[in-house]
Motif scaffolding. Structure first.
Motif, mmCIF file in Angstrom:
data_model
loop_
_atom_site.group_PDB
_atom_site.id
_atom_site.type_symbol
_atom_site.label_atom_id
_atom_site.label_comp_id
_atom_site.label_asym_id
_atom_site.label_seq_id
_atom_site.Cartn_x
_atom_site.Cartn_y
_atom_site.Cartn_z
ATOM 1 N N GLY A 1 0.796 -1.160 -0.011
ATOM 2 C CA GLY A 1 0.046 -0.052 0.023
ATOM 3 C C GLY A 1 0.712 1.391 0.138
ATOM 4 N N ARG A 2 2.163 1.290 0.213
ATOM 5 C CA ARG A 2 2.714 2.470 0.185
ATOM 6 C C ARG A 2 3.193 3.019 -1.241
ATOM 7 N N PRO A 3 2.803 4.277 -1.098
ATOM 8 C CA PRO A 3 2.762 4.964 -2.442
ATOM 9 C C PRO A 3 3.998 5.159 -2.992
ATOM 10 N N ALA A 4 4.134 4.905 -4.329
ATOM 11 C CA ALA A 4 5.328 5.087 -5.186
ATOM 12 C C ALA A 4 5.744 6.668 -5.080
ATOM 13 N N VAL A 5 7.210 6.575 -5.048
ATOM 14 C CA VAL A 5 8.066 8.028 -4.582
ATOM 15 C C VAL A 5 7.524 9.174 -5.674
ATOM 16 N N ASP A 6 7.245 8.801 -6.990
ATOM 17 C CA ASP A 6 6.844 9.842 -7.769
ATOM 18 C C ASP A 6 5.335 10.067 -7.777
ATOM 19 N N VAL A 7 4.440 9.422 -6.956
ATOM 20 C CA VAL A 7 3.237 9.709 -7.008
ATOM 21 C C VAL A 7 2.779 10.743 -5.833
ATOM 22 N N GLN B 1 -6.300 9.160 -5.295
ATOM 23 C CA GLN B 1 -6.468 7.485 -4.924
ATOM 24 C C GLN B 1 -5.466 7.237 -3.712
ATOM 25 N N GLN B 2 -4.161 8.023 -3.610
ATOM 26 C CA GLN B 2 -3.260 7.563 -2.880
ATOM 27 C C GLN B 2 -2.976 8.896 -1.926
ATOM 28 N N VAL B 3 -3.137 8.664 -0.326
ATOM 29 C CA VAL B 3 -2.866 9.763 0.436
ATOM 30 C C VAL B 3 -1.656 9.329 1.535
ATOM 31 N N MET B 4 -0.891 10.179 1.813
ATOM 32 C CA MET B 4 0.234 9.625 2.749
ATOM 33 C C MET B 4 0.221 10.797 3.781
ATOM 34 N N ILE B 5 0.001 10.200 4.964
ATOM 35 C CA ILE B 5 0.000 11.065 6.335
ATOM 36 C C ILE B 5 1.254 10.631 6.950
ATOM 37 N N LYS B 6 2.070 11.523 7.412
ATOM 38 C CA LYS B 6 3.326 11.573 8.008
ATOM 39 C C LYS B 6 2.740 12.095 9.687
ATOM 40 N N ALA B 7 2.874 11.201 10.524
ATOM 41 C CA ALA B 7 2.591 11.382 11.889
ATOM 42 C C ALA B 7 3.341 11.548 12.973
ATOM 43 N N ILE B 8 3.677 12.658 13.489
ATOM 44 C CA ILE B 8 4.829 12.756 14.686
ATOM 45 C C ILE B 8 4.012 13.206 16.018
ATOM 46 N N LEU C 1 -6.513 1.042 4.051
ATOM 47 C CA LEU C 1 -5.366 1.683 5.202
ATOM 48 C C LEU C 1 -4.200 0.717 5.517
ATOM 49 N N HIS C 2 -3.100 1.484 5.321
ATOM 50 C CA HIS C 2 -1.842 0.872 5.617
ATOM 51 C C HIS C 2 -0.811 1.627 6.412
ATOM 52 N N GLY C 3 0.145 1.096 6.900
ATOM 53 C CA GLY C 3 1.193 1.965 7.459
ATOM 54 C C GLY C 3 2.436 1.331 8.332
ATOM 55 N N THR C 4 3.340 1.890 8.372
ATOM 56 C CA THR C 4 4.376 1.462 9.211
ATOM 57 C C THR C 4 5.192 2.589 10.022
ATOM 58 N N GLU D 1 -13.001 -2.698 -3.246
ATOM 59 C CA GLU D 1 -13.128 -1.675 -4.215
ATOM 60 C C GLU D 1 -11.825 -1.248 -4.990
ATOM 61 N N PRO D 2 -11.790 -1.728 -6.230
ATOM 62 C CA PRO D 2 -10.304 -1.218 -6.846
ATOM 63 C C PRO D 2 -10.184 0.190 -6.940
ATOM 64 N N ASP D 3 -10.927 0.821 -7.001
ATOM 65 C CA ASP D 3 -10.696 2.262 -7.271
ATOM 66 C C ASP D 3 -10.912 3.115 -5.928
ATOM 67 N N ALA D 4 -11.012 2.519 -4.878
ATOM 68 C CA ALA D 4 -10.864 3.144 -3.450
ATOM 69 C C ALA D 4 -9.635 3.608 -3.244
ATOM 70 N N PRO D 5 -9.743 4.931 -2.551
ATOM 71 C CA PRO D 5 -8.501 5.610 -1.789
ATOM 72 C C PRO D 5 -7.631 4.749 -1.037
ATOM 73 N N VAL D 6 -6.417 5.003 -1.301
ATOM 74 C CA VAL D 6 -5.437 4.148 -0.301
ATOM 75 C C VAL D 6 -4.726 5.358 0.658
ATOM 76 N N VAL D 7 -4.891 4.939 1.917
ATOM 77 C CA VAL D 7 -4.269 5.911 2.872
ATOM 78 C C VAL D 7 -3.129 5.358 3.692
ATOM 79 N N TYR D 8 -1.936 5.695 3.418
ATOM 80 C CA TYR D 8 -0.868 5.365 4.335
ATOM 81 C C TYR D 8 -0.135 6.178 5.462
#
Length: 225
Positions: free
Chosen positions: A79-85, A134-141, A157-160, A177-184
Motif C-alpha cells: 500500500g505504500r505510494p510510489a515516490v513519484d506519486v 487515490q493515494q494519500v500519505m499521512i506523516k504523523a509525529i 489503510l496501511h502504515g508502518t 473496491e479497486p478504485d477506492a482511495p489508499v491511505v498510508y
C-alpha cells in the motif's frame, strides 16, 4: 579531477524523510530480532530523528545485517505510494503545540498530509473527506501528544511506524473496491500516541461518482476532437 570536486559524496547528501523511514525500519526489525535492546533502540531512534545527512543515518545501522536488505523490504511494503506519486512537500500541515488541531467534516484531502502533536492533540478524520487523489500519505509525529486518524471503512489503510516509549498503531484495512482511495500512515510516537483505524459505518460515498466523472471527461474530450 574537476568532476570529483563537483560531485558530493553520498554520505554528505541531506537526509530526507524517506531516508529516515528506511533506517527506522531496520532498527525496528533489529529490535524484534533481539539484536538491539529497548534502550539501544530508543537511543538510536533519537539519533535518527536528529540526523542531517545520509552518512549520519548509516552510522546507526552499519552493524546490522538488515541494512543490506532494506531496499527490497521497502519496495515490498503493502500500500505504500510510489515516490513519484506523492510529493515531498505536504499539501496540508496540521500542527498542535500545547493545543489541539483537527481536520474533519467535508474537506479536501491532499496527497500528503503532515501531522505534528507536541504536548497536544491532532485529529484527522477522513470519514467525510473528499478524496481528490487515490493515494494519500499521512506523516504523523507525536511527542508527548496524540495523533488520531480515522478513515472510512471502504478505503484501504496501511502504515508502518515506531514508538519510543510510546504507541504507534495502524489497523490495516484492504478495500474490496479497486478504485477506492489508499491511505498510508507512517511516522513516530515519542512518549506519545499515534493511532489510525477505520470508522465503522462511514463510507466514501463519492467513489463511484469520481470514477464516473473521469469517464465523462474522457468521453467529452473524444467528442470534442
Amino acid at each position: 579531477m574537476d568532476l570529483q570536486k563537483q560531485s558530493a559524496p553520498v554520505a554528505e547528501i541531506r537526509a530526507s524523510d524517506a531516508d529516515r523511514d528506511r533506517i527506522a525500519d531496520i532498527l525496528r526489525e533489529a529490535l524484534a530480532e533481539g539484536r538491539l535492546t529497548a534502550e539501544e533502540h530508543a537511543e538510536r531512534v533519537e539519533g535518527v530523528l536528529a540526523a542531517k545527512t545520509v552518512g549520519e543515518l548509516e552510522v546507526f545501522v552499519r552493524d546490522l545485517p538488515a541494512a543490506h536488505r532494506a531496499g527490497a523490504a521497502r519496495a515490498a511494503t503493502p500500500g505504500r505510494p510510489a515516490v513519484d506519486v506523492v510529493p515531498v512537500d505536504p499539501d496540508d500541515n496540521v500542527v498542535a503545540v500545547f493545543s489541539s488541531a483537527s481536520r474533519k467534516g467535508r474537506w479536501r484531502a491532499g496527497r500528503r498530509i503532515h501531522a505534528y502533536a507536541v504536548f497536544g492533540s491532532v485529529e484527522i478524520d477522513l470519514s467525510e473527506a473528499l478524496f481528490e487523489y487515490q493515494q494519500v500519505m499521512i506523516k504523523a509525529i507525536s511527542v508527548f501528544g496524540d495523533v488520531e486518524i480515522r478513515v472510512p471503512e471502504n478505503v484501504s489503510l496501511h502504515g508502518t511506524g515506531g514508538g519510543v516509549l510510546g504507541n504507534f498503531e495502524v489497523d490495516a484495512l484492504d478495500s474490496g473496491e479497486p478504485d477506492a482511495p489508499v491511505v498510508y500512515v507512517d511516522g513516530w510516537a515519542v512518549l506519545g500516541n499515534v493511532e489510525a483505524r477505520p470508522r465503522r459505518g462511514k463510507r466514501v460515498a463519492d467513489i463511484l461518482d469520481r470514477v464516473q466523472a473521469k469517464v465523462d471527461r474522457k468521453l467529452r474530450k473524444r467528442l470534442d476532437r
